[in-house]
Design an enzyme around this catalytic site. Structure first.
Site, short mmCIF file in Angstrom:
data_model
loop_
_atom_site.label_atom_id
_atom_site.label_comp_id
_atom_site.label_asym_id
_atom_site.label_seq_id
_atom_site.Cartn_x
_atom_site.Cartn_y
_atom_site.Cartn_z
N GLY A 1 -9.13 -4.67 0.70
CA GLY A 1 -10.06 -5.20 -0.16
C GLY A 1 -11.51 -5.20 0.28
N ASP B 1 -7.92 -16.92 -2.72
CA ASP B 1 -7.27 -17.44 -3.77
C ASP B 1 -6.66 -18.73 -3.40
OD1 ASP B 1 -5.91 -18.10 -6.11
OD2 ASP B 1 -4.83 -16.05 -6.12
N ASP C 1 -7.98 -4.96 -6.33
CA ASP C 1 -7.06 -4.04 -6.87
C ASP C 1 -5.88 -4.51 -7.83
OD1 ASP C 1 -5.53 -5.05 -4.64
OD2 ASP C 1 -4.11 -3.55 -5.24
P1 IMP Z 1 -4.54 -15.95 -1.14
O1 IMP Z 1 -3.70 -15.91 0.21
O2 IMP Z 1 -3.75 -16.52 -2.41
O3 IMP Z 1 -5.99 -16.73 -0.76
O4 IMP Z 1 -4.80 -14.43 -1.55
C1 IMP Z 1 -5.75 -13.66 -0.91
C2 IMP Z 1 -5.76 -12.25 -1.31
O5 IMP Z 1 -5.02 -12.04 -2.43
C3 IMP Z 1 -7.05 -11.63 -1.29
O6 IMP Z 1 -7.02 -10.94 -0.01
C4 IMP Z 1 -6.80 -10.44 -2.29
O7 IMP Z 1 -6.21 -9.34 -1.83
C5 IMP Z 1 -5.50 -10.92 -3.30
N1 IMP Z 1 -6.22 -11.50 -4.38
C6 IMP Z 1 -6.27 -12.99 -4.80
N2 IMP Z 1 -6.79 -12.86 -6.00
C7 IMP Z 1 -6.94 -11.72 -6.54
C8 IMP Z 1 -7.41 -11.14 -7.77
O8 IMP Z 1 -7.78 -11.99 -8.76
N3 IMP Z 1 -7.47 -9.81 -7.78
C9 IMP Z 1 -7.29 -8.88 -6.89
N4 IMP Z 1 -6.60 -9.41 -5.69
C10 IMP Z 1 -6.51 -10.64 -5.46
MG MG Z 2 -7.39 -8.90 0.47
#
Ligand code: IMP
Ligand code: MG
Length: 189
Positions: free
Chosen positions: A54, A113, A169
């Site tokens: 990403g 996120d 994505d």
């Molecule tokens: P986390 O571990 O929940 O913080 O998620 C982080 C990863 O989830 C990021 O590196 C993204 O690859 C993916 N991600 C989180 N939110 C989105 C979104 O709205 N669209 C696409 N990918 C997301």
């Molecule tokens: Mg990512």
């Protein structure tokens, strides 16, 4: 506001996307981040570690705007296996190839996120005794506050909607859109 309709994507076909952050807004903000990082790291040569897949566009645009010397490397993890729900666990898919001991490391991520991925990456890199580790994310979702993970540099705080484009994505699609688009709030999975 620009909108587009999803084509050729099975169940997602027909869903509406709204442009949330334009190309100009993205590039303007990246210039500001690059200026700040160049100032903070003056006289040092940090290693930028992009989180695949990403962060590739963000890493490239950010690195080109830095006025300091830097090195580039990549790491790959998975937390979202498919669709829009996080799995809650993080797996290492590809490790860095550089040696970070005594170096200044800047992890470059597309979006935070829940913050689980960011926390995992930071701990992982700290194991190898770097001089410092900081974290830059283009986007930050509000959920991150729950985990108390603090990114050092953030491009934009965004609302809790599923986003695509500029590296982000949905099932590997839409990464190549030059701006950032949001699915509607009532998106069906
Ligand atoms: P986390 O571990 O929940 O913080 O998620 C982080 C990863 O989830 C990021 O590196 C993204 O690859 C993916 N991600 C989180 N939110 C989105 C979104 O709205 N669209 C696409 N990918 C997301
Ligand atoms: Mg990512």
């Amino acid at each position: 506001m620009r909108t587009r309709t999803v084509k050729n994507m099975g169940n997602y076909t027909g869903q509406k996307l709204e442009e949330l952050i334009t190309e100009v807004q993205i590039q303007t903000r990246i210039q500001e981040l690059a200026d700040q990082i160049s100032k903070d790291y003056a006289g040092r040569v940090p290693i930028l570690i992009g989180v695949l897949n990403g962060s590739v566009f963000f890493l490239a645009d950010l690195a080109k705007r830095l006025e300091i010397e830097c090195e580039l490397d990549f790491i790959k993890v998975s937390s979202y296996h498919s669709g829009t729900q996080s799995s809650g666990t993080v797996r290492l898919l590809k490790d860095i190839s550089c040696i970070v001991t005594d170096r200044d490391v800047i992890i470059v991520e597309d979006i935070i996120d829940s913050g689980l991925t960011a926390r995992f990456l930071k701990h992982r890199l700290l194991e190898n005794s770097p001089n410092s580790v900081s974290f830059v994310s283009l986007l930050l979702k509000p959920d991150c506050l729950k985990l108390e993970f603090e990114a050092d540099y953030v491009g934009f705080e965004v609302e809790d909607r599923f986003l695509v484009g500029y590296g982000l994505d949905l099932d590997q699609k839409f990464r190549n859109l030059p701006s950032i688009w949001a699915f509607s709030k009532d998106m069906k999975l």
